[in-house]
Design a protein around this motif. Structure first.
Motif, PDB file in Angstrom:
ATOM      1  N   MET A   1       0.848  -1.198   0.000  1.00 46.40           N
ATOM      2  CA  MET A   1       0.000   0.000   0.000  1.00 46.40           C
ATOM      3  C   MET A   1       0.889   1.255   0.000  1.00 46.40           C
ATOM      4  N   SER A   2       0.578   2.196  -0.863  1.00 49.39           N
ATOM      5  CA  SER A   2       1.391   3.396  -0.989  1.00 49.39           C
ATOM      6  C   SER A   2       1.113   4.361   0.157  1.00 49.39           C
ATOM      7  N   SER A   3       2.104   5.204   0.434  1.00 49.47           N
ATOM      8  CA  SER A   3       1.939   6.215   1.485  1.00 49.47           C
ATOM      9  C   SER A   3       0.859   7.218   1.107  1.00 49.47           C
ATOM     10  N   GLY A   4       0.716   7.497  -0.202  1.00 48.42           N
ATOM     11  CA  GLY A   4      -0.329   8.411  -0.654  1.00 48.42           C
ATOM     12  C   GLY A   4      -1.713   7.911  -0.289  1.00 48.42           C
ATOM     13  N   THR A   5      -1.941   6.616  -0.454  1.00 51.07           N
ATOM     14  CA  THR A   5      -3.232   6.026  -0.093  1.00 51.07           C
ATOM     15  C   THR A   5      -3.498   6.165   1.407  1.00 51.07           C
ATOM     16  N   ILE A   6      -2.436   5.991   2.202  1.00 59.11           N
ATOM     17  CA  ILE A   6      -2.555   6.123   3.658  1.00 59.11           C
ATOM     18  C   ILE A   6      -3.026   7.524   4.028  1.00 59.11           C
ATOM     19  N   PHE A   7      -2.423   8.530   3.409  1.00 61.52           N
ATOM     20  CA  PHE A   7      -2.787   9.906   3.746  1.00 61.52           C
ATOM     21  C   PHE A   7      -4.186  10.260   3.242  1.00 61.52           C
ATOM     22  N   VAL A   8      -4.571   9.741   2.093  1.00 62.35           N
ATOM     23  CA  VAL A   8      -5.939   9.958   1.602  1.00 62.35           C
ATOM     24  C   VAL A   8      -6.946   9.379   2.601  1.00 62.35           C
ATOM     25  N   LEU A   9      -6.674   8.157   3.051  1.00 66.29           N
ATOM     26  CA  LEU A   9      -7.548   7.531   4.038  1.00 66.29           C
ATOM     27  C   LEU A   9      -7.585   8.348   5.327  1.00 66.29           C
ATOM     28  N   PHE A  10      -6.424   8.861   5.722  1.00 68.39           N
ATOM     29  CA  PHE A  10      -6.323   9.667   6.940  1.00 68.39           C
ATOM     30  C   PHE A  10      -7.245  10.886   6.869  1.00 68.39           C
ATOM     31  N   PHE A  11      -7.181  11.632   5.765  1.00 65.54           N
ATOM     32  CA  PHE A  11      -7.993  12.843   5.645  1.00 65.54           C
ATOM     33  C   PHE A  11      -9.475  12.529   5.432  1.00 65.54           C
ATOM     34  N   VAL A  12      -9.765  11.409   4.793  1.00 65.59           N
ATOM     35  CA  VAL A  12     -11.169  10.990   4.645  1.00 65.59           C
ATOM     36  C   VAL A  12     -11.777  10.713   6.020  1.00 65.59           C
ATOM     37  N   LEU A  13     -11.037  10.004   6.852  1.00 63.72           N
ATOM     38  CA  LEU A  13     -11.530   9.691   8.195  1.00 63.72           C
ATOM     39  C   LEU A  13     -11.707  10.959   9.026  1.00 63.72           C
ATOM     40  N   THR A 308      10.992   9.879   1.192  1.00 66.06           N
ATOM     41  CA  THR A 308      10.270  10.195  -0.046  1.00 66.06           C
ATOM     42  C   THR A 308       9.921  11.671  -0.117  1.00 66.06           C
ATOM     43  N   VAL A 309       9.390  12.198   0.997  1.00 59.96           N
ATOM     44  CA  VAL A 309       9.016  13.617   1.045  1.00 59.96           C
ATOM     45  C   VAL A 309      10.252  14.485   0.842  1.00 59.96           C
ATOM     46  N   ALA A 310      11.342  14.124   1.521  1.00 59.66           N
ATOM     47  CA  ALA A 310      12.580  14.892   1.373  1.00 59.66           C
ATOM     48  C   ALA A 310      13.071  14.875  -0.060  1.00 59.66           C
ATOM     49  N   SER A 311      12.987  13.717  -0.697  1.00 58.85           N
ATOM     50  CA  SER A 311      13.454  13.590  -2.073  1.00 58.85           C
ATOM     51  C   SER A 311      12.614  14.427  -3.027  1.00 58.85           C
ATOM     52  N   VAL A 312      11.288  14.402  -2.836  1.00 59.14           N
ATOM     53  CA  VAL A 312      10.386  15.153  -3.720  1.00 59.14           C
ATOM     54  C   VAL A 312      10.629  16.657  -3.591  1.00 59.14           C
ATOM     55  N   ILE A 313      10.719  17.139  -2.336  1.00 51.52           N
ATOM     56  CA  ILE A 313      10.873  18.577  -2.120  1.00 51.52           C
ATOM     57  C   ILE A 313      12.232  19.065  -2.606  1.00 51.52           C
ATOM     58  N   THR A 314      13.282  18.350  -2.248  1.00 47.88           N
ATOM     59  CA  THR A 314      14.632  18.804  -2.628  1.00 47.88           C
ATOM     60  C   THR A 314      14.902  18.656  -4.123  1.00 47.88           C
ATOM     61  N   SER A 315      14.212  17.726  -4.779  1.00 46.94           N
ATOM     62  CA  SER A 315      14.389  17.590  -6.222  1.00 46.94           C
ATOM     63  C   SER A 315      13.567  18.617  -6.995  1.00 46.94           C
ATOM     64  N   THR A 316      12.478  19.075  -6.384  1.00 47.57           N
ATOM     65  CA  THR A 316      11.621  20.076  -7.036  1.00 47.57           C
ATOM     66  C   THR A 316      12.147  21.484  -6.808  1.00 47.57           C
ATOM     67  N   PHE A 317      12.647  21.728  -5.595  1.00 50.25           N
ATOM     68  CA  PHE A 317      13.151  23.063  -5.239  1.00 50.25           C
ATOM     69  C   PHE A 317      14.607  22.928  -4.805  1.00 50.25           C
ATOM     70  N   SER A 318      15.439  23.751  -5.382  1.00 46.36           N
ATOM     71  CA  SER A 318      16.869  23.656  -5.079  1.00 46.36           C
ATOM     72  C   SER A 318      17.332  24.726  -4.104  1.00 46.36           C
ATOM     73  N   GLU A 319      16.641  25.856  -4.068  1.00 45.61           N
ATOM     74  CA  GLU A 319      17.056  26.956  -3.211  1.00 45.61           C
ATOM     75  C   GLU A 319      16.513  26.776  -1.797  1.00 45.61           C
ATOM     76  N   LYS A 320      17.335  27.100  -0.809  1.00 47.78           N
ATOM     77  CA  LYS A 320      16.950  26.987   0.594  1.00 47.78           C
ATOM     78  C   LYS A 320      15.730  27.835   0.909  1.00 47.78           C
ATOM     79  N   VAL A 321      15.686  29.053   0.363  1.00 47.92           N
ATOM     80  CA  VAL A 321      14.553  29.952   0.616  1.00 47.92           C
ATOM     81  C   VAL A 321      13.261  29.337   0.116  1.00 47.92           C
ATOM     82  N   ALA A 322      13.298  28.786  -1.104  1.00 49.46           N
ATOM     83  CA  ALA A 322      12.090  28.170  -1.682  1.00 49.46           C
ATOM     84  C   ALA A 322      11.627  26.976  -0.855  1.00 49.46           C
ATOM     85  N   ILE A 323      12.567  26.164  -0.402  1.00 48.59           N
ATOM     86  CA  ILE A 323      12.210  24.982   0.386  1.00 48.59           C
ATOM     87  C   ILE A 323      11.557  25.399   1.697  1.00 48.59           C
ATOM     88  N   LEU A 324      12.116  26.413   2.355  1.00 47.28           N
ATOM     89  CA  LEU A 324      11.540  26.879   3.618  1.00 47.28           C
ATOM     90  C   LEU A 324      10.149  27.478   3.412  1.00 47.28           C
TER      91      LEU A 324
END
Length: 430
Positions: A1-13, A308-324
């Motif tokens: 089961m993917s982490s995305g599915t877990i979070f969808v279920l979390f917010f649905v509940l 996974t979250v760290a990889s997605v954010i750091t690969s999408t945004f390279s600048e420290k200011v943008a990440i913060l």
């Protein structure tokens, strides 16, 4: 089961209004039901919940809860308000500023935003309304200033953050001092602007301050001195190394009992049993949330969500200011829809790999995180402070929210300063 599915279920509940502790328990067990080889089975979850409770720093929370209730019942917030009103009450916006300063001091007693709103608001809102201040504005002021209760140390969210990340709770407390003062100062600037624009009933205000000053400075000071000493004793014992945050929490309970029973005599021994019951009822639901959130955070770790979250954010945004900025935006959103306790316990481990990548001090990030979530106390739909304040005055939550918008903007300005000027948080940390 993917982490995305877990979070969808979390917010649905959550959307179905299922209690947060139950929601966390359900989403923690779902991966093992879907995949029998997943290590986090029912036994693992239960062990994780009990292991999470076996924490010395965590013992500080029920003690600060009890101390806050004792101080509230003992009328300490009124004593604090009187001394500040004595000095600045007759100045422009003096009374609203006295409320903000009282919230700062009471936050150094309770460690909780809703508790600060309840204790300070119940005492000061009727006074300000009688002095001619707008009811909705006064209610919004207390609701927003009450958020200082989780930034000014001792802070329950700082304890939870320290527990979940392994950072020093004492250093987090120290780091929260100047950010809390900065936010309080900015709130007072807006209060001054509001009163200049809308005017004040100076005749009533001056009469109230005169009545207070007629008692004499020494009388008012002596009446308030025990209350003023409370944060000094709590924080002084921590910063001097005499006591750990947990031991200081116990000291706060003993001190609260002493001044309420024997100095101010605002409590009777026969009332203590009901106060203890109230403290247990307040903390027990929080205990279930904490234990379930700890178990859920371990499940997320097994699913490698932080990486996974760290990889997605750091690969999408390279600048420290943008990440913060992205992290701040995300935390502001989370604060709108989730209670502070599970948010800290779930998200702190997720963000640790990211802040290490961009070289942000974990203590500094802890302050950023708590300030973000403090704003969540006054933003719908959760906005706990809004509901507490509304219960005190009967003003609809929507009306309070509208009046709170400019005050919340001041909070956001402070958040940006704290985020991008690390010295604000770190200058007092050795």
């Amino acid at each position: 089961m993917s982490s995305g599915t877990i979070f969808v279920l979390f917010f649905v509940l959550l959307a179905l209004a299922i209690p947060i502790s139950t929601t966390l328990g359900i989403v923690s067990i779902v991966p093992s039901l879907y995949n029998s080889s997943f290590p986090a089975n029912a036994q693992y979850i239960i062990r994780a919940m009990f292991a999470g409770m076996d924490s010395f720093p965590l013992l500080a929370i029920p003690m600060f809860v009890l101390s806050g209730i004792l101080m509230a019942r003992g009328g300490v917030s009124k004593k604090l308000f009187n001394i500040f009103s004595y000095f600045i009450g007759d100045k422009t916006a003096g009374m609203p500023c006295a409320v903000i300063i009282t919230c700062l001091f009471y936050g150094a007693i309770s460690g909780s935003a809703p508790a600060t709103v309840a204790a300070v608001g119940s005492m000061t809102i009727p006074i300000l309304i009688n002095l001619g201040y707008d009811k909705a504005f006064t209610t919004a002021l207390v609701a927003v200033a009450g958020g200082l209760g989780v930034i000014i140390p001792p802070s329950i969210p700082f304890i939870l953050y320290g527990m979940s990340t392994g950072t020093s709770v004492g250093e987090l407390f120290i780091a929260g001092v100047i950010p809390g003062l900065l936010i309080g100062f900015l709130l007072m600037i807006y209060a001054y602007y509001y009163c200049k624009k809308n005017g004040e009933d100076k005749e009533k205000i001056n009469a109230s301050v005169k009545e207070l000053r007629d008692k004499g400075f020494l009388t008012v000071l002596m009446d308030s001195s025990w209350a003023l000493l409370t944060p000094v004793i709590i924080l002084g014992s921590i910063y001097s190394g005499i006591a750990s945050p947990t031991e200081a929490a116990v000291l706060s309970v003993i001190y609260a009992l002493f001044i309420s029973l024997f100095v101010y005599k605002t409590l009777k021994i026969k009332e203590l049993w009901n106060i203890f019951i109230e403290a247990v009822r307040t903390f027990t639901p929080l205990l279930f949330i904490i234990s379930a959130a700890i178990a859920f955070s371990r499940v997320l770790t097994l699913l490698q969500v932080p990486q996974t979250v760290a990889s997605v954010i750091t690969s999408t945004f390279s600048e420290k200011v943008a990440i913060l900025l992205v992290i701040n935006a995300f935390l502001l959103f989370v604060g709108m829809v989730m209670d502070t306790t599970p948010a800290i316990l779930i998200l702190s481990p997720m963000f640790m790999p990211i802040i290490q990548t961009i070289d942000v001090n974990p203590i500094h990030f802890g302050v950023i995180m708590v300030v973000n979530l403090a704003i969540g106390f006054v933003t719908p739909p959760v906005g706990v402070n809004l509901f507490v304040a509304s219960s005190l005055t009967g003003v609809p939550v929507l009306s309070i929210s509208k009046k709170a918008i400019p005050l919340t903007i001041m909070f956001l300005i402070a958040l940006l300063c704290i985020t991008f000027i690390p010295e604000i948080s770190m200058i007092l940390v050795s």
